[in-house]
Structures are given as structure tokens and as C-alpha cells.
Design a protein around this motif. Structure first.
Motif, short mmCIF file in Angstrom:
data_model
loop_
_atom_site.label_atom_id
_atom_site.label_comp_id
_atom_site.label_asym_id
_atom_site.label_seq_id
_atom_site.Cartn_x
_atom_site.Cartn_y
_atom_site.Cartn_z
N ALA A 147 0.86 -1.19 0.00
CA ALA A 147 0.00 0.00 0.00
C ALA A 147 0.89 1.24 0.00
N GLY A 148 0.83 2.03 -1.05
CA GLY A 148 1.72 3.19 -1.16
C GLY A 148 3.17 2.75 -1.15
N THR A 149 3.43 1.65 -1.81
CA THR A 149 4.72 0.95 -1.70
C THR A 149 5.91 1.81 -2.07
N ARG A 150 5.88 2.46 -3.20
CA ARG A 150 7.06 3.21 -3.64
C ARG A 150 7.39 4.34 -2.67
N SER A 151 6.41 5.09 -2.23
CA SER A 151 6.64 6.20 -1.30
C SER A 151 7.11 5.69 0.05
N ALA A 152 6.44 4.65 0.56
CA ALA A 152 6.82 4.09 1.86
C ALA A 152 8.23 3.52 1.80
N PRO A 155 2.83 -7.43 -8.76
CA PRO A 155 1.40 -7.52 -9.08
C PRO A 155 0.50 -7.91 -7.92
N TYR A 156 1.06 -8.46 -6.86
CA TYR A 156 0.27 -8.96 -5.75
C TYR A 156 0.41 -8.01 -4.57
N ALA A 157 -0.35 -6.92 -4.61
CA ALA A 157 -0.26 -5.88 -3.59
C ALA A 157 -1.64 -5.29 -3.33
N LEU A 177 -5.20 -4.52 -5.65
CA LEU A 177 -6.54 -5.01 -5.33
C LEU A 177 -7.55 -3.88 -5.24
N LEU A 178 -7.09 -2.72 -4.76
CA LEU A 178 -7.98 -1.57 -4.59
C LEU A 178 -8.09 -0.73 -5.85
N GLY A 179 -7.40 -1.13 -6.90
CA GLY A 179 -7.52 -0.45 -8.17
C GLY A 179 -6.51 0.66 -8.41
N ALA A 180 -5.65 0.95 -7.44
CA ALA A 180 -4.60 1.95 -7.66
C ALA A 180 -3.57 1.35 -8.60
#
Length: 155
Positions: A78-83, A131-133, A137-140
């Protein structure tokens, strides 16, 4: 050859890439979140034999908060790149302000975990969540990684 089995090792590596990237992100995020939980709540051994870092203490408490929240976000995708970028920067800061003053090399100054987490999170920030994040799943949609430029022959 069956359609389910890649013909070459290069094809096998490409087929495995999304699973490996997802597993890498989950493991790195989980380990980082565990460090934060240990420091903030005294679980999993805590700090210095079961203790916690005092609330708001600079920089330790804030680093632990980044570890817990950032690691959890990366773990979930969730917000992977920024986190991941924030986590990477926090580990670079930790290395240069805590470890570097004791010796030049990470092996000598105890900074291996900081260096490894820094580079692992930088890789995740660049490569994305896979792809599995949760974001998927939430469409982002994450911006797709640009393909590497192909070398051209010079005449």
C-alpha cells in the motif's frame, strides 16, 4: 514443450519475477515492521533486553515509527514506492549518523542491517510492489517500469 513450462531459463526467470518481487517486498516489509514493533512496544525482545524507546525521543522513537508504519505499508503493498523510499532514507540516515562515526565499513561499525535495509527498500521503491499488492486489489495503478533501452549497433 507444454505452455505451462518456460522453454528457457530466461523465460523461467521472467515468469518467476512477479512472485519473487512480491515475496521480497513482503519479507523485507515484515522484518522492518518487526523492528519497529520491538522498539515501540517491547515485543519480540524489545530494545536492550525488552525495553522500549521513550515516546517522542529523537531520533530513535521516530525511526521506530517509520519502521513499523513504513514496513507495514510495504508488507501490504500500500503506497509501496513512497513508503519504501521513506524507509530507505531513514536507514541511510541511521547509517551515517549512528554507525559511520565508529568505523568506515559496515562490518566494522555494526551497520550491516541499516545498509541492507536501505538498499532493499531502494530496490523496492524503484521496482514497485509487484502484481500482488493491496494497491492493485484496490484499483490503484503503479506507473509501469520503463523497459531498459536496447543497445543499438553503430555503423
Amino acid at each position: 514443450m507444454s505452455a505451462h513450462f518456460p522453454a528457457t531459463s530466461r523465460q523461467a526467470a521472467e515468469a518467476a519475477r512477479p512472485y519473487v518481487l512480491t515475496a521480497f517486498r513482503i519479507v523485507v516489509g515484515l522484518l522492518f515492521a518487526c523492528h519497529g514493533a520491538a522498539s515501540l512496544f517491547g515485543v519480540l525482545g524489545g530494545v536492550k533486553g525488552g525495553g522500549t524507546i521513550p515516546f517522542g525521543e529523537w531520533p530513535g522513537w521516530w525511526a521506530a515509527l517509520i519502521q513499523l508504519v513504513g514496513g507495514t505499508l510495504v508488507l501490504l503493498g500500500a503506497g509501496t514506492r513512497s513508503a519504501a523510499l521513506l524507509c530507505s532514507g531513514s536507514m541511510a540516515y541511521a547509517y551515517f549518523t549512528v554507525h559511520q562515526e565508529h568505523a568506515l565499513l559496515p562490518l566494522q561499525n555494526g551497520g550491516e542491517p541499516s545498509v541492507l535495509f536501505c538498499w532493499a527498500f531502494l530496490a523496492i521503491a524503484v521496482l514497485g510492489s509487484g502484481p500482488y499488492a493491496l494497491d492493485r486489489l484496490l484499483g490503484a495503478r503503479e506507473p509501469a517500469a520503463e523497459p531498459a533501452p536496447q543497445p543499438t549497433a553503430v555503423a
